[in-house]
Write an enzyme that holds these catalytic residues in place. Structure first.
Site, PDB file in Angstrom:
ATOM      1  N   ARG A 142       0.944  -1.082   0.003  1.00  0.00           N
ATOM      2  CA  ARG A 142       0.009  -0.081   0.014  1.00  0.00           C
ATOM      3  C   ARG A 142       0.814   1.178   0.129  1.00  0.00           C
ATOM      4  O   ARG A 142       0.637   2.447  -0.810  1.00  0.00           O
ATOM      5  CB  ARG A 142      -1.128  -0.141   1.237  1.00  0.00           C
ATOM      6  N   ASN A 333      -8.700  -1.631   9.067  1.00  0.00           N
ATOM      7  CA  ASN A 333      -7.880  -1.794   7.929  1.00  0.00           C
ATOM      8  C   ASN A 333      -8.226  -2.878   6.985  1.00  0.00           C
ATOM      9  O   ASN A 333      -7.172  -4.012   6.876  1.00  0.00           O
ATOM     10  CB  ASN A 333      -6.222  -2.107   8.491  1.00  0.00           C
ATOM     11  N   HIS A 384      -5.035  -3.995   4.686  1.00  0.00           N
ATOM     12  CA  HIS A 384      -5.209  -2.740   3.657  1.00  0.00           C
ATOM     13  C   HIS A 384      -3.666  -2.345   3.615  1.00  0.00           C
ATOM     14  O   HIS A 384      -3.165  -2.128   2.236  1.00  0.00           O
ATOM     15  CB  HIS A 384      -5.925  -1.650   4.394  1.00  0.00           C
ATOM     16  N   CYS A 385      -3.014  -2.303   4.644  1.00  0.00           N
ATOM     17  CA  CYS A 385      -1.602  -2.088   4.391  1.00  0.00           C
ATOM     18  C   CYS A 385      -0.700  -2.766   3.480  1.00  0.00           C
ATOM     19  O   CYS A 385       0.205  -2.397   2.874  1.00  0.00           O
ATOM     20  CB  CYS A 385      -0.814  -2.098   5.849  1.00  0.00           C
ATOM     21  N   ALA A 386      -1.144  -4.053   3.335  1.00  0.00           N
ATOM     22  CA  ALA A 386      -0.509  -5.142   2.742  1.00  0.00           C
ATOM     23  C   ALA A 386      -1.084  -5.179   1.152  1.00  0.00           C
ATOM     24  O   ALA A 386      -0.374  -6.141   0.463  1.00  0.00           O
ATOM     25  CB  ALA A 386      -0.430  -6.449   3.400  1.00  0.00           C
TER      26      ALA A 386
END
Length: 415
Positions: A142, A333, A384-386
């Site tokens: 992300r 997330n 979400h970060c990944a």
């Protein structure tokens, strides 16, 4: 009683990590090829070794689609460094493989992996996930990958000059992921005049963006720039008309409080807000959530609508096995993909079920898949970060998900 939300990730202060950080601390994409404007390259066609055409920010008509718009594919990355993760690395890789397989039940997944780790990634993820050999340092696609925009000239990727969240982590390879990925697919690259990360951006697809001041108006990314200057750049880069700013929290986690762990759009006019448990002692994180709520209650979006706010309560850390002080205990997330919503499953069954139900109600017509990501969360990150979506061009049919091997779980099952 759930403890207060902790920092996102503890960096190992080993000699190797410090040496790498010193080497890469000022790393960001250089300015070569950033001037001028060019029509987009042939989207989706791998480059034979050339460079993706560059474009000036603010090309007419470009805008960032909302996450719930159709995707061509999802990008992810295989965590590479023991110096960052230590003995957590095998578990984190296990979580990444499970997450990639879950998303691949809905759409194509391309996992970036170092050439010497690509076979390991393929074995872990299986045939439903494509592995692209490309140098990476960590899993946070992300933030390290491009932020995509679409317009009359086609698809383009905004390179936000990733600098390790302000020099907090080694990023010699991750600082070049956006450029290298766009080169590979021959997608037009827009080099931003500001520095930031994809997790610091949340759009509704209709002209409204949410962001925290702490992760943008910060000398570790944009020294000497005012909020108004940064806002003008975000509007030009992403085609938005209005920015809703939250204060956030500076210096307490590696991201300086990314908005994608605080507030998300579920649809235009509706915001999902991370909320601490009712008995959580006051701290900087409960204050950040309360301040964001105050902003949202008095705000309107770019179309003048008052916002509907939906609380998404965190789980009880006491109910989560192995949750330590750095555990990112938030459901906010999550990731929206073609036909699905990928949601964390932490092990607090009551809270897990409640979050899945809330997000199912907010995304009618999409199946909810719950994925166990406790190793990733223990390192301070989330789903979400990944992940980073590549939007489909308007009028194009999204690519179908790869065929699942016989006996694999259905997209609606928990993973």
């Amino acid at each position: 009683m759930a403890p207060s939300r902790p920092s996102r990730r503890v960096l190992l202060q080993s000699g190797a990590a410090l040496a790498a950080l010193a080497l890469a601390g000022g790393c960001s994409s250089d300015s070569s090829g950033s001037a001028g404007s060019s029509a987009g390259g042939t989207e989706g066609q791998p480059s034979p070794g050339g460079t993706a055409p560059a474009a000036s920010p603010g090309a007419e008509g470009r805008a960032m689609p909302a996450e719930w718009s159709p995707h061509t594919r999802t990008f992810m990355a295989w965590p590479a460094l023991e110096e960052v993760w230590g003995d957590q690395l095998p578990g984190v890789r296990q979580d990444i493989a499970a997450l990639a397989q879950a998303v691949a039940g809905y759409e194509q997944v391309v996992l970036l992996a170092r050439p010497d780790q690509a076979d390991q990634a393929r074995q872990a993820c299986g045939s439903s996930v494509e592995v692209l050999e490309l140098a990476v340092d960590d899993l946070w696609a992300r933030d390290t990958g491009p932020t995509f925009v679409t317009g009359p000239q086609g698809l383009a990727g905004v390179d936000l000059n990733f600098n390790g969240w302000g020099g907090k982590q080694t990023h010699a390879n991750d600082g070049q992921v956006a450029r290298n990925l766009l080169d590979h697919y021959r997608i037009t690259r827009i080099q931003a005049p500001i520095t930031g990360e994809g997790g610091a951006i949340e759009v509704d697809g209709e002209g409204t963006l949410m962001a925290t001041e702490s992760s943008w108006v910060n000398d570790n990314r944009n020294p000497g720039r005012t909020r108004d200057q940064i806002e003008a750049s975000l509007k030009e880069l992403l085609g938005v008309e209005k920015v809703l700013w939250f204060k956030g929290v500076a210096g307490q986690d590696i991201t300086d409080c990314h908005v994608d762990a605080l507030a998300r759009f579920a649809e235009p006019g509706t915001v999902v807000l991370h909320r601490p448990a009712a008995d959580t002692p006051p701290d900087v994180w409960t204050t950040a959530s309360a301040q964001a709520l105050q902003v949202l209650q008095s705000a309107t979006d770019a179309n003048g609508r008052k916002l509907k706010i939906v609380d998404l309560p965190e789980p009880d850390l006491d109910q989560i096995q192995g949750a330590g002080k750095n555990f990112l205990a938030t459901y906010i997330n999550y990731y929206v993909c073609n036909g699905g919503v990928i949601v964390p499953r932490f092990g607090d069954k009551t809270a897990d079920d409640r979050a899945a139900g809330i997000l199912a109600d907010l995304h009618p017509g999409r199946k909810v898949t719950q994925v166990g990501i406790n190793h990733i969360a223990a390192g301070g990150g989330g789903i979400h970060c990944a992940t980073q979506q590549q939007p489909a061009l308007p009028g194009a049919s999204p690519a179908p998900a790869p065929a699942r091997p016989s006996g694999s779980a259905s997209p609606s099952a928990s993973v």
